[in-house]
Write an enzyme that holds these catalytic residues in place. Structure first.
Site, PDB file in Angstrom:
ATOM      1  N   ARG A 242       0.749  -1.394  -0.375  1.00  0.00           N
ATOM      2  CA  ARG A 242      -0.098  -0.626  -0.131  1.00  0.00           C
ATOM      3  C   ARG A 242       0.864   1.438  -0.056  1.00  0.00           C
ATOM      4  O   ARG A 242       0.737   2.049  -0.608  1.00  0.00           O
ATOM      5  CB  ARG A 242      -1.087  -0.412   1.046  1.00  0.00           C
ATOM      6  CG  ARG A 242      -2.168  -1.189   1.094  1.00  0.00           C
ATOM      7  CD  ARG A 242      -3.179  -0.889   2.104  1.00  0.00           C
ATOM      8  NE  ARG A 242      -3.006  -1.453   3.422  1.00  0.00           N
ATOM      9  CZ  ARG A 242      -2.263  -2.255   3.843  1.00  0.00           C
ATOM     10  NH1 ARG A 242      -2.401  -3.536   2.636  1.00  0.00           N
ATOM     11  NH2 ARG A 242      -1.974  -2.578   5.392  1.00  0.00           N
TER      12      ARG A 242
ATOM     13  N   GLU B  14       4.433  -8.265  16.054  1.00  0.00           N
ATOM     14  CA  GLU B  14       3.676  -9.049  18.053  1.00  0.00           C
ATOM     15  C   GLU B  14       4.503 -10.013  17.688  1.00  0.00           C
ATOM     16  O   GLU B  14       4.536 -11.120  18.893  1.00  0.00           O
ATOM     17  CB  GLU B  14       2.334  -8.671  17.462  1.00  0.00           C
ATOM     18  CG  GLU B  14       1.823  -8.359  19.648  1.00  0.00           C
ATOM     19  CD  GLU B  14       0.111  -8.023  19.144  1.00  0.00           C
ATOM     20  OE1 GLU B  14      -0.041  -7.256  17.948  1.00  0.00           O
ATOM     21  OE2 GLU B  14      -0.653  -8.132  20.117  1.00  0.00           O
TER      22      GLU B  14
HETATM   23  P1  AMP Z   1       3.526  -0.469  12.040  1.00  0.00           P
HETATM   24  O1  AMP Z   1       4.323  -1.729  11.796  1.00  0.00           O
HETATM   25  O2  AMP Z   1       3.069  -1.157  13.485  1.00  0.00           O
HETATM   26  O3  AMP Z   1       3.552   0.809  12.341  1.00  0.00           O
HETATM   27  O4  AMP Z   1       1.923  -0.923  11.642  1.00  0.00           O
HETATM   28  C1  AMP Z   1       2.097  -0.696  10.500  1.00  0.00           C
HETATM   29  C2  AMP Z   1       1.829  -0.915   8.921  1.00  0.00           C
HETATM   30  O5  AMP Z   1       0.823  -2.464   8.821  1.00  0.00           O
HETATM   31  C3  AMP Z   1       1.622  -0.688   7.672  1.00  0.00           C
HETATM   32  O6  AMP Z   1       1.996  -1.152   5.786  1.00  0.00           O
HETATM   33  C4  AMP Z   1      -0.365  -0.927   7.698  1.00  0.00           C
HETATM   34  O7  AMP Z   1      -0.210  -0.993   5.581  1.00  0.00           O
HETATM   35  C5  AMP Z   1       0.093  -1.524   8.342  1.00  0.00           C
HETATM   36  N1  AMP Z   1      -1.396  -1.300   9.640  1.00  0.00           N
HETATM   37  C6  AMP Z   1      -1.292  -1.716  10.857  1.00  0.00           C
HETATM   38  N2  AMP Z   1      -2.328  -1.849  11.565  1.00  0.00           N
HETATM   39  C7  AMP Z   1      -2.960  -1.271  10.375  1.00  0.00           C
HETATM   40  C8  AMP Z   1      -4.930  -0.712  10.479  1.00  0.00           C
HETATM   41  N3  AMP Z   1      -5.116  -0.222  11.420  1.00  0.00           N
HETATM   42  N4  AMP Z   1      -4.802  -0.461   8.736  1.00  0.00           N
HETATM   43  C9  AMP Z   1      -4.915  -0.896   7.877  1.00  0.00           C
HETATM   44  N5  AMP Z   1      -3.791  -0.895   8.347  1.00  0.00           N
HETATM   45  C10 AMP Z   1      -2.686  -0.912   9.183  1.00  0.00           C
END
Ligand code: AMP
Length: 176
Positions: A62, A99
């Site tokens: 994305r 996680e």
């Molecule tokens: P993080 O590594 O925890 O910052 O998660 C970010 C990545 O996970 C990004 O590539 C997002 O596309 C995806 N992601 C995490 N949470 C969501 C959410 N609630 N909705 C859509 N994409 C998410």
């Protein structure tokens, strides 16, 4: 309507995807509105103008949707960061903790010039684990992290604090 409000009115919340308890922020309805996308790119490009960006790196998949057109707007090269095993040429990898378990991201060894000031882009900032891993990968490739940009920030998950170890220049379009 302000740009932020317009974006929020179009993002679709999908409960319990991909797992129970996750409220997924679906940007596909945004992609159906070319004029809105264009205004979003204008905003991101304006915010990044002062950062003297030499390349935009974006995270599969994305992140590519706005990352590549943003690179075109800024007139700089684009670096695709992909999950393990997808890129065809020689790669540099970075493993990071999720996680549950670990993940690995990769970029081509010749993706950036030494010392390049790189903007890291993704659709959404949650805990900052993914973008932080991308920053580590950029360092391994010899680049500098000049900034981060996201369409959406989930503030309550604290990703911004994690990324501030790399730079204070973190641009987001909408926050929750
Ligand atoms: P993080 O590594 O925890 O910052 O998660 C970010 C990545 O996970 C990004 O590539 C997002 O596309 C995806 N992601 C995490 N949470 C969501 C959410 N609630 N909705 C859509 N994409 C998410």
């Amino acid at each position: 309507m302000e740009l932020q409000e317009q974006i929020k009115s179009v993002i679709r919340d999908v409960p319990d995807f991909p797992e129970v308890g996750i409220l997924f922020k679906d940007i596909t309805p945004v992609l159906q509105k070319p004029q809105l996308c264009s205004h979003m790119l204008d905003y991101l490009a304006k915010q990044c103008a002062k950062l003297n960006i030499g390349a935009v790196a974006a995270i599969e998949s994305r992140g590519f949707m706005f990352g590549f057109p943003l690179a075109l707007r800024l007139g700089v090269p684009f670096i695709p960061i992909r999950k393990k095993g997808k890129l065809p040429y020689d790669v540099v990898s970075h493993d990071y903790t999720l996680e549950y378990g670990t993940a690995s991201i990769e970029a081509h060894t010749d993706a950036i010039e030494a010392g390049a000031r790189v903007l890291i882009h993704d659709d959404l900032l949650a805990t900052g684990g993914t973008a932080g891993a991308a920053a580590e990968l950029i360092h391994k490739l010899g680049g500098t992290v000049a900034g981060f940009s996201f369409l959406i920030e989930l503030e309550f998950l604290g990703g911004r604090k994690k990324l501030s170890a790399y730079t204070q220049d973190i641009t987001t379009l909408v926050s929750y």
